[in-house]
Design a protein around this motif. Structure first.
Motif, PDB file in Angstrom:
ATOM      1  N   VAL A 234       0.840  -1.191   0.000  1.00  0.00           N
ATOM      2  CA  VAL A 234       0.000   0.000   0.000  1.00  0.00           C
ATOM      3  C   VAL A 234       0.877   1.243   0.000  1.00  0.00           C
ATOM      4  O   VAL A 234       1.849   1.319   0.760  1.00  0.00           O
ATOM      5  N   LEU A 235       0.520   2.179  -0.864  1.00  0.00           N
ATOM      6  CA  LEU A 235       1.132   3.504  -0.792  1.00  0.00           C
ATOM      7  C   LEU A 235       0.076   4.440  -0.212  1.00  0.00           C
ATOM      8  O   LEU A 235      -1.010   4.590  -0.790  1.00  0.00           O
ATOM      9  N   ALA A 236       0.398   5.048   0.915  1.00  0.00           N
ATOM     10  CA  ALA A 236      -0.587   5.900   1.577  1.00  0.00           C
ATOM     11  C   ALA A 236      -0.330   7.368   1.257  1.00  0.00           C
ATOM     12  O   ALA A 236       0.808   7.770   1.011  1.00  0.00           O
ATOM     13  N   TYR A 237      -1.381   8.145   1.305  1.00  0.00           N
ATOM     14  CA  TYR A 237      -1.314   9.567   1.007  1.00  0.00           C
ATOM     15  C   TYR A 237      -0.331  10.279   1.923  1.00  0.00           C
ATOM     16  O   TYR A 237       0.368  11.191   1.503  1.00  0.00           O
ATOM     17  N   ASN A 238      -0.299   9.873   3.184  1.00  0.00           N
ATOM     18  CA  ASN A 238       0.703  10.456   4.077  1.00  0.00           C
ATOM     19  C   ASN A 238       1.060   9.483   5.200  1.00  0.00           C
ATOM     20  O   ASN A 238       0.474   8.408   5.318  1.00  0.00           O
ATOM     21  N   ASP A 239       2.030   9.879   6.006  1.00  0.00           N
ATOM     22  CA  ASP A 239       2.525   8.988   7.049  1.00  0.00           C
ATOM     23  C   ASP A 239       1.467   8.668   8.085  1.00  0.00           C
ATOM     24  O   ASP A 239       1.370   7.545   8.573  1.00  0.00           O
ATOM     25  N   LEU A 240       0.686   9.684   8.427  1.00  0.00           N
ATOM     26  CA  LEU A 240      -0.334   9.478   9.441  1.00  0.00           C
ATOM     27  C   LEU A 240      -1.265   8.350   9.028  1.00  0.00           C
ATOM     28  O   LEU A 240      -1.580   7.451   9.817  1.00  0.00           O
ATOM     29  N   MET A 241      -1.725   8.390   7.784  1.00  0.00           N
ATOM     30  CA  MET A 241      -2.611   7.343   7.303  1.00  0.00           C
ATOM     31  C   MET A 241      -1.890   6.018   7.267  1.00  0.00           C
ATOM     32  O   MET A 241      -2.469   4.972   7.586  1.00  0.00           O
ATOM     33  N   ALA A 242      -0.634   6.039   6.872  1.00  0.00           N
ATOM     34  CA  ALA A 242       0.139   4.802   6.811  1.00  0.00           C
ATOM     35  C   ALA A 242       0.226   4.175   8.200  1.00  0.00           C
ATOM     36  O   ALA A 242       0.036   2.970   8.377  1.00  0.00           O
ATOM     37  N   ILE A 243       0.494   5.029   9.191  1.00  0.00           N
ATOM     38  CA  ILE A 243       0.619   4.524  10.556  1.00  0.00           C
ATOM     39  C   ILE A 243      -0.719   3.977  11.053  1.00  0.00           C
ATOM     40  O   ILE A 243      -0.791   2.915  11.657  1.00  0.00           O
ATOM     41  N   GLY A 244      -1.770   4.712  10.769  1.00  0.00           N
ATOM     42  CA  GLY A 244      -3.092   4.234  11.157  1.00  0.00           C
ATOM     43  C   GLY A 244      -3.425   2.919  10.475  1.00  0.00           C
ATOM     44  O   GLY A 244      -3.983   2.005  11.089  1.00  0.00           O
ATOM     45  N   LEU A 245      -3.039   2.823   9.230  1.00  0.00           N
ATOM     46  CA  LEU A 245      -3.308   1.595   8.488  1.00  0.00           C
ATOM     47  C   LEU A 245      -2.558   0.406   9.095  1.00  0.00           C
ATOM     48  O   LEU A 245      -3.115  -0.681   9.265  1.00  0.00           O
ATOM     49  N   ILE A 246      -1.299   0.631   9.411  1.00  0.00           N
ATOM     50  CA  ILE A 246      -0.495  -0.444  10.005  1.00  0.00           C
ATOM     51  C   ILE A 246      -1.133  -0.914  11.299  1.00  0.00           C
ATOM     52  O   ILE A 246      -1.294  -2.109  11.548  1.00  0.00           O
ATOM     53  N   GLU A 247      -1.536   0.053  12.097  1.00  0.00           N
ATOM     54  CA  GLU A 247      -2.258  -0.238  13.343  1.00  0.00           C
ATOM     55  C   GLU A 247      -3.496  -1.097  13.036  1.00  0.00           C
ATOM     56  O   GLU A 247      -3.729  -2.133  13.675  1.00  0.00           O
ATOM     57  N   GLY A 248      -4.267  -0.660  12.055  1.00  0.00           N
ATOM     58  CA  GLY A 248      -5.492  -1.371  11.714  1.00  0.00           C
ATOM     59  C   GLY A 248      -5.221  -2.773  11.181  1.00  0.00           C
ATOM     60  O   GLY A 248      -5.911  -3.743  11.543  1.00  0.00           O
ATOM     61  N   LEU A 249      -4.224  -2.890  10.337  1.00  0.00           N
ATOM     62  CA  LEU A 249      -3.867  -4.205   9.799  1.00  0.00           C
ATOM     63  C   LEU A 249      -3.448  -5.130  10.931  1.00  0.00           C
ATOM     64  O   LEU A 249      -3.805  -6.310  10.961  1.00  0.00           O
ATOM     65  N   GLN A 251      -4.463  -5.156  13.891  1.00  0.00           N
ATOM     66  CA  GLN A 251      -5.633  -5.667  14.608  1.00  0.00           C
ATOM     67  C   GLN A 251      -6.364  -6.733  13.818  1.00  0.00           C
ATOM     68  O   GLN A 251      -7.119  -7.524  14.370  1.00  0.00           O
ATOM     69  N   LEU A 252      -6.151  -6.738  12.506  1.00  0.00           N
ATOM     70  CA  LEU A 252      -6.760  -7.778  11.683  1.00  0.00           C
ATOM     71  C   LEU A 252      -5.836  -8.990  11.580  1.00  0.00           C
ATOM     72  O   LEU A 252      -6.122  -9.945  10.866  1.00  0.00           O
ATOM     73  N   GLY A 253      -4.718  -8.909  12.254  1.00  0.00           N
ATOM     74  CA  GLY A 253      -3.798 -10.039  12.225  1.00  0.00           C
ATOM     75  C   GLY A 253      -2.837 -10.024  11.060  1.00  0.00           C
ATOM     76  O   GLY A 253      -2.133 -11.000  10.806  1.00  0.00           O
ATOM     77  N   LEU A 254      -2.795  -8.959  10.333  1.00  0.00           N
ATOM     78  CA  LEU A 254      -1.854  -8.852   9.222  1.00  0.00           C
ATOM     79  C   LEU A 254      -0.604  -8.112   9.684  1.00  0.00           C
ATOM     80  O   LEU A 254      -0.686  -7.032  10.264  1.00  0.00           O
ATOM     81  N   ARG A 255       0.546  -8.689   9.403  1.00  0.00           N
ATOM     82  CA  ARG A 255       1.796  -8.088   9.850  1.00  0.00           C
ATOM     83  C   ARG A 255       2.420  -7.250   8.738  1.00  0.00           C
ATOM     84  O   ARG A 255       2.377  -7.632   7.575  1.00  0.00           O
ATOM     85  N   VAL A 256       3.034  -6.167   9.152  1.00  0.00           N
ATOM     86  CA  VAL A 256       3.783  -5.317   8.223  1.00  0.00           C
ATOM     87  C   VAL A 256       5.250  -5.419   8.606  1.00  0.00           C
ATOM     88  O   VAL A 256       5.585  -5.248   9.784  1.00  0.00           O
ATOM     89  N   THR A 344      -1.687 -16.757   1.774  1.00  0.00           N
ATOM     90  CA  THR A 344      -2.411 -15.506   1.932  1.00  0.00           C
ATOM     91  C   THR A 344      -2.887 -15.334   3.357  1.00  0.00           C
ATOM     92  O   THR A 344      -3.182 -14.243   3.796  1.00  0.00           O
ATOM     93  N   ARG A 345      -2.984 -16.432   4.068  1.00  0.00           N
ATOM     94  CA  ARG A 345      -3.374 -16.342   5.478  1.00  0.00           C
ATOM     95  C   ARG A 345      -2.166 -16.006   6.326  1.00  0.00           C
ATOM     96  O   ARG A 345      -1.116 -16.639   6.168  1.00  0.00           O
ATOM     97  N   PRO A 346      -2.287 -15.085   7.183  1.00  0.00           N
ATOM     98  CA  PRO A 346      -1.150 -14.704   8.031  1.00  0.00           C
ATOM     99  C   PRO A 346      -0.976 -15.671   9.193  1.00  0.00           C
ATOM    100  O   PRO A 346      -1.861 -16.455   9.483  1.00  0.00           O
ATOM    101  N   GLY A 347       0.138 -15.611   9.826  1.00  0.00           N
ATOM    102  CA  GLY A 347       0.349 -16.312  11.086  1.00  0.00           C
ATOM    103  C   GLY A 347       0.963 -17.691  10.906  1.00  0.00           C
ATOM    104  O   GLY A 347       1.449 -18.299  11.862  1.00  0.00           O
ATOM    105  N   GLY A 348       0.959 -18.234   9.717  1.00  0.00           N
ATOM    106  CA  GLY A 348       1.468 -19.576   9.523  1.00  0.00           C
ATOM    107  C   GLY A 348       2.989 -19.666   9.608  1.00  0.00           C
ATOM    108  O   GLY A 348       3.533 -20.606  10.202  1.00  0.00           O
TER     109      GLY A 348
END
Lengths: 374, 374
Positions: A234-249, A251-256, A344-348
């Motif tokens: 993902v390319l985010a419009y700015n850092d703030l959104m990128a950080i929020g996205l990472i946080e959100g991901l 919580q969904l169990g996706l690692r960055v 595609t499933r994370p955590g494995g």
DNA sequence: TTCTTCGCTGCAAACCTTTGCAGTGAAGAG
DNA sequence: CTCTTCACTGCAAAGGTTTGCAGCGAAGAA
């Protein structure tokens, strides 16, 4: 309550013009008189009324700085730089925050118009035509936007976005999302344009997500969409959104960056502090602030005509320059190689390949900008 | 260049006073005349000169907000809240940043004085006597400081610091450091006073570290000192310093909260995002901003005398209230039980006891404040 | 002595508005 | 027909400064 020039004149037994000169041209008044006037002024707590003075001199020695969101850490470095530069030239800066609201933006330039010698319009959200219109009321320098006929200082986010996409392509990513910013943002359009072109050129698919509010919340809110879209970067419009996205991901169990890579734009201070540290396009914000002030004030030493002809305002420059400042991709820990297909499933995976790491340039991006138009 | 009221009057064939009334009291002018004037004004791009208007009405409908450091995330919520409240009352807010510099502070209030109807002095660094002096030039409301005779809105950081120390005492800490903030800060003194008293009462030893710049860097720079001092817990002047300190301790190999507990003050948004999440004293910043604006503008509906007598300014209130807003300790993950004595070197324990955790109140601190003086 | 120069100061216009007061003309009342 | 009322508009002062111009007295030159 506050004493006026007249009070001081009365108290010291001189004419108001003498009092005036005591402050604005001391060498023109007799030393003895001067001390007497100064004493009375001190005693009465007299302070020249700068508004009244500005009314006649046409100079307030203030400049206005209108920004979209004071809470976005992208802006403070720009503000500080502008203040510093202004201070050198004996100017003060008044900052106004628009809350990303074009209407508030317009109102504020009117509110500021006659209290300042010029306005820096930073990341404006209003239309170009409106900007042109307000620029007839007060000298304006536009930051982060190109509008014909007006002095502008821009950052080459297009180039930055291209670098970011190419970086992702190099890591093997072929399905990339673009996390869009707010409506009305020139930067947003530039990024979209350049990223789109770069992705096409690299044979990658670019998914547009947006527009979104350019905040952590705005980024986080799209985490689910990102997951569903199946992109690997993902390319985010700015850092703030990128950080929020990472946080959100997260919580969904996706690692960055193991499951999805994320790139921001701006290189705010915070992007060095998060885990993972953010890969981002560094924008020369401080340089932009300085440059904008310089452009606004470049003609303020010219003599100002008085009397008959209308006086020339600060921004009455013949040559309206437009400056483009360089950006630079800073690769940190939030981007990595594309995950192997199938998983595609994370955590494995017990330990995904470590974060990709390159030398961090560390210092601020270079800020030399070429003059684009005249 | 910009058209004046006279230009419009000439263009529409009426007297300037009619033009004036067209804008400020439309019901007093004949509809036909009105449209004519409006048309000319539109055509000429006329905008009333607010500075000239203010000169005679005594009202600018602007308020100034002077803050120590716009880059400190503590302030934006306060600024936003003040802006919102001001906007309700049809006022605009001009923000000025002083860079923690008392001199710049004083200059800025003079620069703002006649362009605004009042100034909010937020976390001032100048002396009380200077504040009193400038308050004679322009109505002032002080935030985060108590100065006799002036309207103030304060946050009860003393109470907050006490809670923090008691929290640490409850976890068994007996050697605590206080990471001081900038010189001239009332908040700093309050924290020191209250923390000192609480520590004494609890039989703990309180080490003072400071003064320091109230930034991440300022906090990080004291990491070495903290380690050397041998304390097991630190109360920082604000969250930024706490976060910087944690970062710095991390680089020295000290883990938070296993090796040392850290408490901040402010509860900025960032303190929820760091790892570990920060235990901190939440201050009702938004409420402070709103309250301050209300106090400044409370008398603006009163009729203003004109002509002979000096006109009463906005801040000419008979009753100068002082409001104290509640704070609240928010316990998160950066504080934990004191490490067992003997294990002063970090890294040995496979897994230290997990972070102490209590229910997070979540919402913002309650903001009801009692009126303290009149 | 007379004329010029010079340092200092006062006068008054100008900057752009707002607003109390007065004037105008028409409509309505008696 | 006269008087009042009323809606509208113009007049001019006021708000606090700056600044070109002129005045004034003293000192110096011729």
């Amino acid at each position: 309550m506050p004493a006026t020039i007249r009070d001081v004149a009365r108290a010291s037994g001189v004419h108001i013009s003498t009092v005036s000169r005591t402050f604005s041209a001391p060498h023109l008044v007799n030393p003895e008189t001067r001390v007497r006037v100064l004493a009375s002024a001190e005693e009465l707590g007299y302070r020249p009324n700068r508004a009244a003075r500005a009314l006649i001199t046409g100079r307030t020695h203030n400049i206005g700085l209108i920004i979209a969101d004071i809470a976005n850490p992208f802006f403070p470095p720009l503000i500080k730089a502008a203040e510093g530069q202004a201070r050198h030239r004996d100017y003060h800066v008044f900052v106004a925050d628009t809350n990303e609201d074009p209407t508030a933006e317009e109102e504020l330039v009117h509110a500021l118009a006659k209290q300042v010698d010029g306005v820096l319009l930073c990341s404006p959200r209003m239309s170009n035509s409106l900007i042109e219109q307000v620029s007839r009321e007060v000298p304006v320098v536009v930051i982060n936007r190109q509008v014909a006929g007006l002095p502008c200082v821009m950052m080459d986010v297009g180039q930055g976005a291209r670098s970011a996409i190419e970086h992702l392509l190099g890591l093997g990513h072929r399905r990339i999302a673009l996390l869009g910013g707010p409506r009305g943002s020139w930067t947003n359009r530039e990024i979209r344009r350049a990223a789109g072109a770069a992705a096409r050129a690299g044979g990658a698919e670019l998914t547009l997500l947006g527009p979104n509010p350019p905040t952590e919340t705005g980024g986080g809110a799209q985490a689910e969409q990102v997951r569903r879209s199946g992109v690997t970067a993902v390319l985010a419009y700015n850092d703030l959104m990128a950080i929020g996205l990472i946080e959100g991901l997260d919580q969904l169990g996706l690692r960055v960056p193991q499951d999805v890579s994320v790139v921001g734009v701006d290189d705010i201070a915070l992007s060095r502090l998060t885990r993972p540290k953010l890969t981002t396009v560094a924008t020369p914000t401080a340089a932009a602030g300085r440059t904008a002030v310089d452009m606004l004030l470049q003609h303020d030493s010219e003599p100002r005509p008085r009397g008959g002809g209308r006086s020339a305002a600060v921004g009455d420059r013949r040559t309206t320059a437009q400056v483009m400042l360089q950006t630079e991709l800073v690769i940190r820990d939030s981007t990595g190689p594309v995950p192997e297909t199938g998983r595609t499933r994370p955590g494995g995976t017990p330990e995904s390949p470590g974060p990709h790491r390159l030398a961090d340039p560390g210092g601020p991006a270079r800020t030399t900008g070429g003059v684009v138009a005249s």
